[in-house]
Design a protein around this motif. Structure first.
Motif, PDB file in Angstrom:
ATOM      1  N   GLN A   3     -13.127   1.229  -5.043  1.00 46.78           N
ATOM      2  CA  GLN A   3     -11.777   0.392  -4.488  1.00 46.78           C
ATOM      3  C   GLN A   3     -11.462   1.238  -3.276  1.00 46.78           C
ATOM      4  OE1 GLN A   3     -13.542  -3.199  -3.541  1.00 46.78           O
ATOM      5  NE2 GLN A   3     -13.287  -3.916  -0.788  1.00 46.78           N
ATOM      6  N   ILE A   4     -12.154   1.219  -1.762  1.00 45.82           N
ATOM      7  CA  ILE A   4     -10.829   2.093  -1.118  1.00 45.82           C
ATOM      8  C   ILE A   4     -10.994   1.405  -0.367  1.00 45.82           C
ATOM      9  CG2 ILE A   4     -11.142   4.197   0.606  1.00 45.82           C
ATOM     10  CD1 ILE A   4     -14.812   4.816  -1.110  1.00 45.82           C
ATOM     11  N   SER A   5      -9.371   1.740  -0.042  1.00 46.12           N
ATOM     12  CA  SER A   5      -8.432   1.123   0.730  1.00 46.12           C
ATOM     13  C   SER A   5      -9.216   1.742   2.030  1.00 46.12           C
ATOM     14  CB  SER A   5      -7.119   0.792   0.603  1.00 46.12           C
ATOM     15  OG  SER A   5      -6.004   0.368   1.853  1.00 46.12           O
ATOM     16  N   ILE A   6      -8.836   1.109   3.123  1.00 38.00           N
ATOM     17  CA  ILE A   6      -9.191   2.447   4.740  1.00 38.00           C
ATOM     18  C   ILE A   6      -7.859   1.994   5.249  1.00 38.00           C
ATOM     19  CG2 ILE A   6     -10.606   2.698   6.790  1.00 38.00           C
ATOM     20  CD1 ILE A   6     -11.636   2.623   4.182  1.00 38.00           C
ATOM     21  N   THR A   7      -7.727   0.430   5.840  1.00 39.74           N
ATOM     22  CA  THR A   7      -5.613   0.018   6.035  1.00 39.74           C
ATOM     23  C   THR A   7      -5.083   1.235   5.063  1.00 39.74           C
ATOM     24  OG1 THR A   7      -6.607  -1.823   6.445  1.00 39.74           O
ATOM     25  CG2 THR A   7      -4.045  -1.530   5.902  1.00 39.74           C
ATOM     26  N   ALA A   8      -4.965   1.002   3.475  1.00 41.63           N
ATOM     27  CA  ALA A   8      -3.976   2.423   3.064  1.00 41.63           C
ATOM     28  C   ALA A   8      -4.432   3.817   3.310  1.00 41.63           C
ATOM     29  CB  ALA A   8      -3.794   2.229   1.946  1.00 41.63           C
ATOM     30  N   LEU A  22      -8.810   0.905  -7.410  1.00 41.87           N
ATOM     31  CA  LEU A  22      -8.351   0.731  -5.727  1.00 41.87           C
ATOM     32  C   LEU A  22      -7.426   1.972  -5.648  1.00 41.87           C
ATOM     33  CD1 LEU A  22      -7.385  -0.712  -2.799  1.00 41.87           C
ATOM     34  CD2 LEU A  22      -5.357  -1.104  -3.978  1.00 41.87           C
ATOM     35  N   ILE A  23      -8.108   2.938  -3.976  1.00 49.23           N
ATOM     36  CA  ILE A  23      -7.891   4.451  -3.860  1.00 49.23           C
ATOM     37  C   ILE A  23      -6.915   4.003  -2.311  1.00 49.23           C
ATOM     38  CG2 ILE A  23      -8.328   6.469  -2.915  1.00 49.23           C
ATOM     39  CD1 ILE A  23     -10.975   5.944  -5.210  1.00 49.23           C
ATOM     40  N   THR A  24      -5.784   4.423  -2.490  1.00 47.70           N
ATOM     41  CA  THR A  24      -5.017   4.422  -1.200  1.00 47.70           C
ATOM     42  C   THR A  24      -4.502   5.659  -0.470  1.00 47.70           C
ATOM     43  OG1 THR A  24      -2.589   4.595  -2.768  1.00 47.70           O
ATOM     44  CG2 THR A  24      -4.247   1.996  -1.923  1.00 47.70           C
ATOM     45  N   ARG A  25      -4.277   6.721  -0.955  1.00 46.65           N
ATOM     46  CA  ARG A  25      -4.161   7.692  -0.076  1.00 46.65           C
ATOM     47  C   ARG A  25      -5.344   8.482   0.991  1.00 46.65           C
ATOM     48  NH1 ARG A  25      -0.739  11.625  -3.901  1.00 46.65           N
ATOM     49  NH2 ARG A  25       1.048  10.415  -4.441  1.00 46.65           N
ATOM     50  N   TYR A  47       0.799  -1.496   0.213  1.00 46.17           N
ATOM     51  CA  TYR A  47      -0.108   0.050   0.117  1.00 46.17           C
ATOM     52  C   TYR A  47       0.902   1.421  -0.418  1.00 46.17           C
ATOM     53  CZ  TYR A  47      -4.286  -2.978   0.788  1.00 46.17           C
ATOM     54  OH  TYR A  47      -4.789  -3.114   0.574  1.00 46.17           O
ATOM     55  N   ALA A  48       1.770   1.326   0.564  1.00 48.87           N
ATOM     56  CA  ALA A  48       3.036   2.683   0.182  1.00 48.87           C
ATOM     57  C   ALA A  48       3.767   2.340  -0.643  1.00 48.87           C
ATOM     58  CB  ALA A  48       4.123   1.898   1.500  1.00 48.87           C
ATOM     59  N   LYS A  49       3.962   2.271  -1.584  1.00 45.31           N
ATOM     60  CA  LYS A  49       4.113   1.963  -2.884  1.00 45.31           C
ATOM     61  C   LYS A  49       3.035   2.138  -3.615  1.00 45.31           C
ATOM     62  CE  LYS A  49       7.646   0.946  -4.341  1.00 45.31           C
ATOM     63  NZ  LYS A  49       8.354   1.208  -4.710  1.00 45.31           N
ATOM     64  N   LEU A  50       2.292   2.213  -4.189  1.00 42.63           N
ATOM     65  CA  LEU A  50       0.639   2.423  -4.156  1.00 42.63           C
ATOM     66  C   LEU A  50       0.506   3.922  -4.607  1.00 42.63           C
ATOM     67  CD1 LEU A  50      -1.396  -0.755  -4.347  1.00 42.63           C
ATOM     68  CD2 LEU A  50      -0.353  -0.057  -6.651  1.00 42.63           C
ATOM     69  N   ARG A  51       0.368   4.224  -3.134  1.00 47.50           N
ATOM     70  CA  ARG A  51      -0.130   5.735  -2.449  1.00 47.50           C
ATOM     71  C   ARG A  51       1.378   6.492  -2.889  1.00 47.50           C
ATOM     72  NH1 ARG A  51      -0.042   3.599   2.888  1.00 47.50           N
ATOM     73  NH2 ARG A  51       1.977   4.437   3.535  1.00 47.50           N
ATOM     74  N   GLU A  52       2.181   5.787  -2.928  1.00 48.54           N
ATOM     75  CA  GLU A  52       3.605   6.403  -3.537  1.00 48.54           C
ATOM     76  C   GLU A  52       3.289   6.868  -5.428  1.00 48.54           C
ATOM     77  OE1 GLU A  52       8.372   7.096  -3.630  1.00 48.54           O
ATOM     78  OE2 GLU A  52       7.729   5.449  -2.800  1.00 48.54           O
TER      79      GLU A  52
END
Length: 419
Positions: free
Chosen positions: A323-328, A56-59, A34-39
Protein backbone atom coordinates in the motif's frame (compact mmCIF):
# COMPACT_ATOMS: atom_id res chain seq x y z
CA UNK A 1 -8.15 13.19 18.16
CA UNK A 2 -6.35 11.55 21.05
CA UNK A 3 -3.87 13.64 22.98
CA UNK A 4 -1.11 11.15 22.13
CA UNK A 5 -1.54 11.65 18.38
CA UNK A 6 -2.07 15.37 18.73
CA UNK A 7 1.19 15.86 20.62
CA UNK A 8 3.10 13.29 18.55
CA UNK A 9 4.24 11.68 21.82
CA UNK A 10 3.77 8.13 20.67
CA UNK A 11 6.01 5.32 19.49
CA UNK A 12 6.47 3.93 16.01
CA UNK A 13 4.76 0.73 17.21
CA UNK A 14 1.71 2.76 18.28
CA UNK A 15 1.78 4.53 14.91
CA UNK A 16 1.83 1.22 13.06
CA UNK A 17 -1.04 -0.07 15.19
CA UNK A 18 -3.06 3.07 14.47
CA UNK A 19 -2.44 2.81 10.72
CA UNK A 20 -3.40 -0.88 10.80
CA UNK A 21 -6.58 -0.50 12.81
CA UNK A 22 -7.68 2.74 11.11
CA UNK A 23 -9.16 3.98 14.37
CA UNK A 24 -11.53 6.94 14.45
CA UNK A 25 -8.73 9.08 15.92
CA UNK A 26 -6.38 8.11 13.11
CA UNK A 27 -8.99 8.76 10.44
CA UNK A 28 -9.70 12.20 11.92
CA UNK A 29 -6.08 13.23 11.45
CA UNK A 30 -3.63 10.66 10.06
CA UNK A 31 -0.85 13.16 9.43
CA UNK A 32 0.99 12.86 12.79
CA UNK A 33 0.94 9.07 12.46
CA UNK A 34 2.30 9.23 8.93
CA UNK A 35 5.00 11.67 10.07
CA UNK A 36 6.13 9.22 12.74
CA UNK A 37 6.19 6.36 10.24
CA UNK A 38 8.14 8.40 7.67
CA UNK A 39 10.73 9.10 10.34
CA UNK A 40 11.00 5.71 12.04
CA UNK A 41 9.42 3.04 9.81
CA UNK A 42 9.06 4.35 6.23
CA UNK A 43 8.30 0.84 4.93
CA UNK A 44 6.01 -0.43 7.65
CA UNK A 45 4.41 -3.89 8.06
CA UNK A 46 0.72 -3.59 8.90
CA UNK A 47 -1.88 -5.90 10.41
CA UNK A 48 -4.98 -4.63 8.60
CA UNK A 49 -8.51 -5.86 9.28
CA UNK A 50 -8.60 -7.95 6.09
CA UNK A 51 -5.83 -10.12 7.56
CA UNK A 52 -3.48 -10.21 4.56
CA UNK A 53 0.20 -9.34 5.07
CA UNK A 54 0.61 -5.71 3.95
CA UNK A 55 3.42 -3.15 3.84
CA UNK A 56 2.82 0.61 3.91
CA UNK A 57 5.16 3.02 2.10
CA UNK A 58 5.15 6.60 3.44
CA UNK A 59 8.16 8.53 2.07
CA UNK A 60 7.86 10.51 -1.15
CA UNK A 61 10.91 9.11 -2.99
CA UNK A 62 9.92 5.55 -2.11
CA UNK A 63 6.34 6.20 -3.19
CA UNK A 64 7.43 7.55 -6.59
CA UNK A 65 9.67 4.56 -7.16
CA UNK A 66 7.05 2.05 -6.00
CA UNK A 67 4.29 3.46 -8.20
CA UNK A 68 6.38 2.68 -11.28
CA UNK A 69 8.15 -0.48 -10.05
CA UNK A 70 7.30 -3.45 -12.33
CA UNK A 71 8.14 -5.84 -9.47
CA UNK A 72 5.02 -4.55 -7.70
CA UNK A 73 2.17 -6.03 -9.71
CA UNK A 74 -1.34 -4.66 -10.17
CA UNK A 75 -2.63 -7.98 -11.54
CA UNK A 76 -4.62 -8.98 -8.49
CA UNK A 77 -5.98 -12.13 -10.11
CA UNK A 78 -2.99 -13.42 -12.01
CA UNK A 79 -0.44 -14.08 -9.31
CA UNK A 80 -1.91 -14.44 -5.83
CA UNK A 81 -5.23 -15.30 -4.19
CA UNK A 82 -5.00 -12.54 -1.54
CA UNK A 83 -7.30 -10.15 -3.40
CA UNK A 84 -10.03 -12.77 -3.75
CA UNK A 85 -9.59 -13.68 -0.09
CA UNK A 86 -10.23 -10.03 0.79
CA UNK A 87 -13.00 -9.18 -1.64
CA UNK A 88 -14.43 -12.55 -2.67
CA UNK A 89 -14.84 -14.36 -5.98
CA UNK A 90 -17.62 -12.05 -7.14
CA UNK A 91 -15.22 -9.08 -7.33
CA UNK A 92 -13.49 -10.39 -10.45
CA UNK A 93 -16.49 -9.51 -12.64
CA UNK A 94 -15.89 -5.80 -11.97
CA UNK A 95 -12.22 -5.57 -10.97
CA UNK A 96 -10.59 -7.45 -13.84
CA UNK A 97 -9.80 -4.21 -15.66
CA UNK A 98 -6.90 -1.94 -16.60
CA UNK A 99 -6.62 -0.69 -13.02
CA UNK A 100 -5.82 -4.20 -11.80
CA UNK A 101 -3.68 -5.54 -14.63
CA UNK A 102 -0.08 -5.49 -15.88
CA UNK A 103 1.39 -5.23 -19.38
CA UNK A 104 0.69 -6.48 -21.96
CA UNK A 105 -2.98 -6.69 -20.95
CA UNK A 106 -2.91 -3.29 -19.25
CA UNK A 107 -1.23 -1.73 -22.29
CA UNK A 108 -3.92 -3.06 -24.61
CA UNK A 109 -6.86 -2.05 -22.41
CA UNK A 110 -5.48 1.41 -21.74
CA UNK A 111 -4.77 1.98 -25.43
CA UNK A 112 -8.34 1.15 -26.43
CA UNK A 113 -9.86 3.27 -23.66
CA UNK A 114 -7.41 6.09 -24.34
CA UNK A 115 -8.38 6.15 -28.01
CA UNK A 116 -11.99 6.85 -27.02
CA UNK A 117 -11.59 8.80 -23.75
CA UNK A 118 -9.52 11.51 -25.41
CA UNK A 119 -8.57 15.01 -24.23
CA UNK A 120 -10.70 16.36 -27.07
CA UNK A 121 -13.76 14.45 -25.81
CA UNK A 122 -13.05 15.70 -22.27
CA UNK A 123 -12.69 19.33 -23.33
CA UNK A 124 -15.91 19.14 -25.33
CA UNK A 125 -17.69 18.53 -22.03
CA UNK A 126 -16.69 21.89 -20.52
CA UNK A 127 -19.92 23.80 -21.37
CA UNK A 128 -22.04 20.91 -20.16
CA UNK A 129 -20.08 20.59 -16.88
CA UNK A 130 -20.58 24.32 -16.25
CA UNK A 131 -24.31 23.94 -16.86
CA UNK A 132 -24.57 20.96 -14.53
CA UNK A 133 -22.74 22.90 -11.79
CA UNK A 134 -25.01 25.93 -12.24
CA UNK A 135 -28.15 23.78 -12.20
CA UNK A 136 -27.07 22.01 -9.00
CA UNK A 137 -26.43 25.32 -7.27
CA UNK A 138 -29.78 26.62 -8.49
CA UNK A 139 -31.49 23.60 -6.94
CA UNK A 140 -29.42 23.67 -3.77
CA UNK A 141 -31.37 23.52 -0.53
CA UNK A 142 -32.26 26.93 0.88
CA UNK A 143 -32.31 25.67 4.46
CA UNK A 144 -29.09 26.24 6.34
CA UNK A 145 -26.68 24.87 7.08
CA UNK A 146 -26.38 23.02 3.77
CA UNK A 147 -24.34 19.82 3.50
CA UNK A 148 -22.47 20.39 0.24
CA UNK A 149 -21.42 16.77 -0.19
CA UNK A 150 -24.85 15.39 -1.21
CA UNK A 151 -26.06 18.72 -2.61
CA UNK A 152 -23.13 19.55 -4.89
CA UNK A 153 -19.80 17.74 -4.47
CA UNK A 154 -21.11 14.26 -5.30
CA UNK A 155 -23.84 15.02 -7.84
CA UNK A 156 -21.55 17.06 -10.09
CA UNK A 157 -18.98 14.38 -11.05
CA UNK A 158 -21.61 11.64 -10.86
CA UNK A 159 -23.88 13.35 -13.40
CA UNK A 160 -20.88 14.14 -15.61
CA UNK A 161 -19.56 10.57 -15.72
CA UNK A 162 -23.06 9.12 -16.17
CA UNK A 163 -23.72 11.46 -19.10
CA UNK A 164 -20.30 10.67 -20.53
CA UNK A 165 -20.95 6.93 -20.36
CA UNK A 166 -24.58 7.22 -21.41
CA UNK A 167 -26.26 6.02 -18.19
CA UNK A 168 -29.94 7.07 -18.42
CA UNK A 169 -31.00 9.64 -15.83
CA UNK A 170 -33.65 7.42 -14.24
CA UNK A 171 -31.09 4.65 -13.64
CA UNK A 172 -28.33 6.71 -12.00
CA UNK A 173 -29.64 6.66 -8.43
CA UNK A 174 -29.69 2.88 -8.27
CA UNK A 175 -26.31 2.53 -9.98
CA UNK A 176 -24.87 5.01 -7.49
CA UNK A 177 -26.32 3.08 -4.54
CA UNK A 178 -24.76 -0.19 -5.74
CA UNK A 179 -21.48 1.66 -6.35
CA UNK A 180 -21.46 2.94 -2.77
CA UNK A 181 -21.90 -0.58 -1.42
CA UNK A 182 -19.11 -1.92 -3.62
CA UNK A 183 -16.85 0.81 -2.21
CA UNK A 184 -17.00 -1.25 1.03
CA UNK A 185 -17.68 -0.29 4.60
CA UNK A 186 -16.26 -3.35 6.31
CA UNK A 187 -14.78 -6.83 6.09
CA UNK A 188 -17.23 -8.81 8.22
CA UNK A 189 -19.71 -11.44 6.96
CA UNK A 190 -22.60 -8.98 6.62
CA UNK A 191 -20.50 -6.48 4.68
CA UNK A 192 -19.18 -9.24 2.42
CA UNK A 193 -22.69 -10.46 1.67
CA UNK A 194 -23.89 -6.93 0.86
CA UNK A 195 -20.82 -6.53 -1.36
CA UNK A 196 -21.56 -9.73 -3.29
CA UNK A 197 -25.18 -8.72 -3.86
CA UNK A 198 -24.23 -5.22 -5.04
CA UNK A 199 -21.49 -6.55 -7.32
CA UNK A 200 -23.91 -9.00 -8.88
CA UNK A 201 -26.51 -6.30 -9.43
CA UNK A 202 -23.96 -3.93 -10.93
CA UNK A 203 -22.59 -6.63 -13.21
CA UNK A 204 -26.05 -7.54 -14.47
CA UNK A 205 -26.94 -3.88 -14.94
CA UNK A 206 -23.78 -3.11 -16.93
CA UNK A 207 -24.25 -6.22 -19.10
CA UNK A 208 -27.74 -4.97 -19.94
CA UNK A 209 -26.58 -1.38 -20.49
CA UNK A 210 -23.82 -2.52 -22.86
CA UNK A 211 -26.32 -4.64 -24.81
CA UNK A 212 -28.55 -1.57 -25.20
CA UNK A 213 -25.62 0.54 -26.43
CA UNK A 214 -24.77 -2.16 -28.95
CA UNK A 215 -28.34 -2.11 -30.27
CA UNK A 216 -28.80 1.69 -30.11
CA UNK A 217 -25.49 3.59 -30.06
CA UNK A 218 -25.82 7.08 -28.60
CA UNK A 219 -22.40 8.61 -29.29
CA UNK A 220 -21.36 8.36 -25.63
CA UNK A 221 -18.15 6.88 -24.29
CA UNK A 222 -19.64 3.46 -23.56
CA UNK A 223 -21.06 3.23 -27.09
CA UNK A 224 -17.61 4.14 -28.41
CA UNK A 225 -15.99 1.44 -26.27
CA UNK A 226 -18.47 -1.16 -27.56
CA UNK A 227 -17.23 -0.61 -31.12
CA UNK A 228 -13.60 0.31 -30.35
CA UNK A 229 -10.87 -1.91 -31.76
CA UNK A 230 -7.11 -1.92 -32.08
CA UNK A 231 -4.68 -4.28 -33.76
CA UNK A 232 -5.45 -6.90 -31.11
CA UNK A 233 -9.20 -6.69 -31.58
CA UNK A 234 -12.10 -5.29 -29.59
CA UNK A 235 -12.83 -5.41 -25.88
CA UNK A 236 -14.55 -8.61 -24.81
CA UNK A 237 -17.92 -8.39 -23.09
CA UNK A 238 -16.22 -9.15 -19.78
CA UNK A 239 -13.67 -6.40 -20.40
CA UNK A 240 -16.43 -3.97 -21.35
CA UNK A 241 -18.26 -4.62 -18.07
CA UNK A 242 -15.18 -4.19 -15.89
CA UNK A 243 -14.00 -1.15 -17.87
CA UNK A 244 -17.40 0.52 -17.59
CA UNK A 245 -17.33 -0.12 -13.85
CA UNK A 246 -13.89 1.35 -13.25
CA UNK A 247 -14.77 4.46 -15.28
CA UNK A 248 -18.05 4.88 -13.39
CA UNK A 249 -16.49 4.42 -9.97
CA UNK A 250 -13.18 6.23 -10.48
CA UNK A 251 -14.94 8.88 -12.53
CA UNK A 252 -16.84 10.38 -9.62
CA UNK A 253 -15.83 9.13 -6.16
CA UNK A 254 -12.35 10.61 -5.86
CA UNK A 255 -13.36 13.87 -7.58
CA UNK A 256 -16.37 14.31 -5.28
CA UNK A 257 -14.27 13.97 -2.15
CA UNK A 258 -11.57 16.20 -3.67
CA UNK A 259 -14.08 18.98 -4.34
CA UNK A 260 -15.18 18.71 -0.70
CA UNK A 261 -11.60 18.82 0.56
CA UNK A 262 -10.89 21.89 -1.54
CA UNK A 263 -13.96 23.80 -0.37
CA UNK A 264 -13.27 22.92 3.27
CA UNK A 265 -9.64 24.04 3.26
CA UNK A 266 -10.32 27.23 1.31
CA UNK A 267 -13.08 28.18 3.74
CA UNK A 268 -10.86 27.31 6.70
CA UNK A 269 -8.06 29.52 5.35
CA UNK A 270 -9.58 32.76 3.96
CA UNK A 271 -6.26 34.24 2.86
CA UNK A 272 -5.55 31.16 0.76
CA UNK A 273 -9.06 31.33 -0.64
CA UNK A 274 -8.51 34.93 -1.69
CA UNK A 275 -5.29 34.01 -3.51
CA UNK A 276 -6.87 30.93 -5.12
CA UNK A 277 -9.83 32.79 -6.58
CA UNK A 278 -8.01 35.79 -8.08
CA UNK A 279 -8.38 34.47 -11.62
CA UNK A 280 -8.59 31.23 -13.60
CA UNK A 281 -4.83 30.66 -13.60
CA UNK A 282 -4.65 31.13 -9.82
CA UNK A 283 -7.51 28.67 -9.33
CA UNK A 284 -5.85 26.08 -11.56
CA UNK A 285 -2.61 26.41 -9.60
CA UNK A 286 -4.44 26.27 -6.27
CA UNK A 287 -6.14 23.03 -7.26
CA UNK A 288 -2.76 21.36 -7.75
CA UNK A 289 -1.63 22.42 -4.27
CA UNK A 290 -4.88 21.11 -2.79
CA UNK A 291 -4.28 17.80 -4.57
CA UNK A 292 -0.97 17.73 -2.68
CA UNK A 293 -2.12 19.09 0.67
CA UNK A 294 -5.24 16.94 1.12
CA UNK A 295 -5.62 14.50 -1.74
CA UNK A 296 -8.79 12.44 -1.76
CA UNK A 297 -6.76 9.41 -2.89
CA UNK A 298 -5.14 8.62 0.45
CA UNK A 299 -3.61 5.31 -0.61
CA UNK A 300 -2.84 3.72 -3.93
CA UNK A 301 -4.82 0.72 -5.01
CA UNK A 302 -3.28 -2.59 -3.99
CA UNK A 303 -0.09 -3.92 -5.47
CA UNK A 304 1.66 -7.15 -4.58
CA UNK A 305 5.30 -8.18 -4.69
CA UNK A 306 5.97 -10.57 -7.57
CA UNK A 307 9.32 -11.34 -5.97
CA UNK A 308 11.17 -10.39 -2.80
CA UNK A 309 11.59 -6.60 -2.96
CA UNK A 310 13.99 -4.62 -0.77
CA UNK A 311 12.95 -1.01 -0.10
CA UNK A 312 15.37 0.84 2.15
CA UNK A 313 16.23 -1.73 4.81
CA UNK A 314 12.91 -3.60 4.71
CA UNK A 315 12.35 -6.79 2.76
CA UNK A 316 8.87 -7.06 1.31
CA UNK A 317 8.41 -10.79 0.74
CA UNK A 318 7.03 -12.25 -2.44
CA UNK A 319 3.22 -12.31 -2.38
CA UNK A 320 2.79 -9.54 0.21
CA UNK A 321 0.44 -6.65 -0.53
CA UNK A 322 1.91 -3.16 -0.85
CA UNK A 323 0.00 0.00 0.00
CA UNK A 324 1.51 3.34 -1.06
CA UNK A 325 0.35 6.27 1.07
CA UNK A 326 -0.06 9.25 -1.24
CA UNK A 327 -1.20 11.35 1.72
CA UNK A 328 1.98 10.55 3.67
CA UNK A 329 4.23 11.11 0.67
CA UNK A 330 2.70 14.54 0.06
CA UNK A 331 3.64 15.69 3.57
CA UNK A 332 7.28 14.53 3.32
CA UNK A 333 9.54 17.49 4.25
CA UNK A 334 12.31 16.07 2.08
CA UNK A 335 10.08 16.58 -0.97
CA UNK A 336 8.07 19.72 -0.07
CA UNK A 337 9.13 22.72 1.97
CA UNK A 338 6.88 23.31 4.98
CA UNK A 339 4.61 20.48 3.79
CA UNK A 340 1.95 20.83 6.51
CA UNK A 341 1.09 24.32 5.28
CA UNK A 342 -1.26 24.79 2.34
CA UNK A 343 0.25 27.35 -0.03
CA UNK A 344 -1.83 27.83 -3.17
CA UNK A 345 1.04 29.77 -4.76
CA UNK A 346 3.51 26.89 -4.25
CA UNK A 347 5.45 26.47 -7.53
CA UNK A 348 5.83 23.32 -9.61
CA UNK A 349 3.28 21.29 -7.64
CA UNK A 350 1.56 19.76 -10.67
CA UNK A 351 4.81 18.17 -11.76
CA UNK A 352 5.57 16.70 -8.34
CA UNK A 353 2.38 15.59 -6.59
CA UNK A 354 1.21 11.99 -6.90
CA UNK A 355 -2.55 12.45 -6.65
CA UNK A 356 -3.05 10.84 -10.07
CA UNK A 357 -0.35 8.23 -9.65
CA UNK A 358 2.74 7.82 -11.78
CA UNK A 359 3.99 5.70 -14.63
CA UNK A 360 1.82 3.28 -16.67
CA UNK A 361 -1.12 3.57 -14.28
CA UNK A 362 -1.27 7.38 -14.27
CA UNK A 363 -4.96 8.26 -14.02
CA UNK A 364 -6.52 8.41 -17.48
CA UNK A 365 -9.24 10.70 -16.13
CA UNK A 366 -6.89 13.36 -14.73
CA UNK A 367 -7.86 16.04 -17.31
CA UNK A 368 -11.55 15.54 -16.53
CA UNK A 369 -10.97 15.69 -12.76
CA UNK A 370 -8.99 18.91 -13.08
CA UNK A 371 -11.66 20.50 -15.26
CA UNK A 372 -14.45 19.48 -12.87
CA UNK A 373 -12.52 20.83 -9.89
CA UNK A 374 -11.92 24.22 -11.52
CA UNK A 375 -15.52 24.57 -12.71
CA UNK A 376 -16.89 23.47 -9.32
CA UNK A 377 -14.86 25.99 -7.31
CA UNK A 378 -15.46 28.82 -9.77
CA UNK A 379 -19.22 28.23 -9.87
CA UNK A 380 -19.60 27.70 -6.12
CA UNK A 381 -17.59 30.68 -4.91
CA UNK A 382 -18.84 32.84 -7.76
CA UNK A 383 -22.42 32.29 -6.65
CA UNK A 384 -21.74 32.34 -2.92
CA UNK A 385 -18.65 34.52 -2.31
CA UNK A 386 -19.46 34.90 1.42
CA UNK A 387 -19.98 31.20 2.03
CA UNK A 388 -18.61 29.98 5.38
CA UNK A 389 -18.19 26.75 7.29
CA UNK A 390 -21.14 26.11 9.56
CA UNK A 391 -18.84 25.05 12.41
CA UNK A 392 -15.25 25.38 13.55
CA UNK A 393 -12.72 23.83 11.13
CA UNK A 394 -11.39 21.54 13.85
CA UNK A 395 -14.87 20.04 14.31
CA UNK A 396 -14.97 18.61 10.79
CA UNK A 397 -15.96 14.93 10.55
CA UNK A 398 -13.81 12.80 8.24
CA UNK A 399 -14.55 9.42 6.73
CA UNK A 400 -14.03 6.54 9.15
CA UNK A 401 -13.83 3.49 6.92
CA UNK A 402 -12.02 0.32 8.02
CA UNK A 403 -9.29 0.45 5.37
CA UNK A 404 -8.80 3.83 3.77
CA UNK A 405 -8.78 4.36 0.04
CA UNK A 406 -10.23 7.85 0.19
CA UNK A 407 -9.42 10.82 2.38
CA UNK A 408 -12.55 12.92 2.52
CA UNK A 409 -15.16 14.51 4.70
CA UNK A 410 -18.17 12.66 6.03
CA UNK A 411 -20.15 15.89 5.75
CA UNK A 412 -19.53 19.49 4.70
CA UNK A 413 -22.07 21.80 6.41
CA UNK A 414 -21.83 25.40 5.20
CA UNK A 415 -23.76 28.62 5.41
CA UNK A 416 -24.11 29.78 1.83
CA UNK A 417 -24.82 33.43 2.57
CA UNK A 418 -23.97 34.38 6.17
CA UNK A 419 -25.40 37.89 5.64
Amino acid sequence: MTQAFASEEFSSEEAATAASSCSREFRANPHPVYAKLRETAPVCPLSPPHGVETYLITRYDDARAALADPRLSKDMYGGIDAYQRIFGDSSIALDDNMLFSDPPKHTRLRRIVGNTFTPKRTESLRPRVKKIAEDLLEQCSTSEPVDLLPEFCFPLPLVVICELLGVPENERKQAHAWSNTVARTGFGPEARKALEVAEGNLRDYLVDLIARKRQEPDGGLLSALVTARDEDGALTDHELVSTAWVLLFAGHKSTAYQIGNAVYHLLAQPEQKKLALRDADATAAAIEEIFRFETSVENSTFRYAKEDVMIRDTLIPKGALVQISITAAHRDPEAFADPDRMDVTRPNVQATHLAFGLGPHYCIGAPLARMEMQIALTALFGRYPRMALAGAPEDARWLTVPFPAFRGLAELPVTLDPS
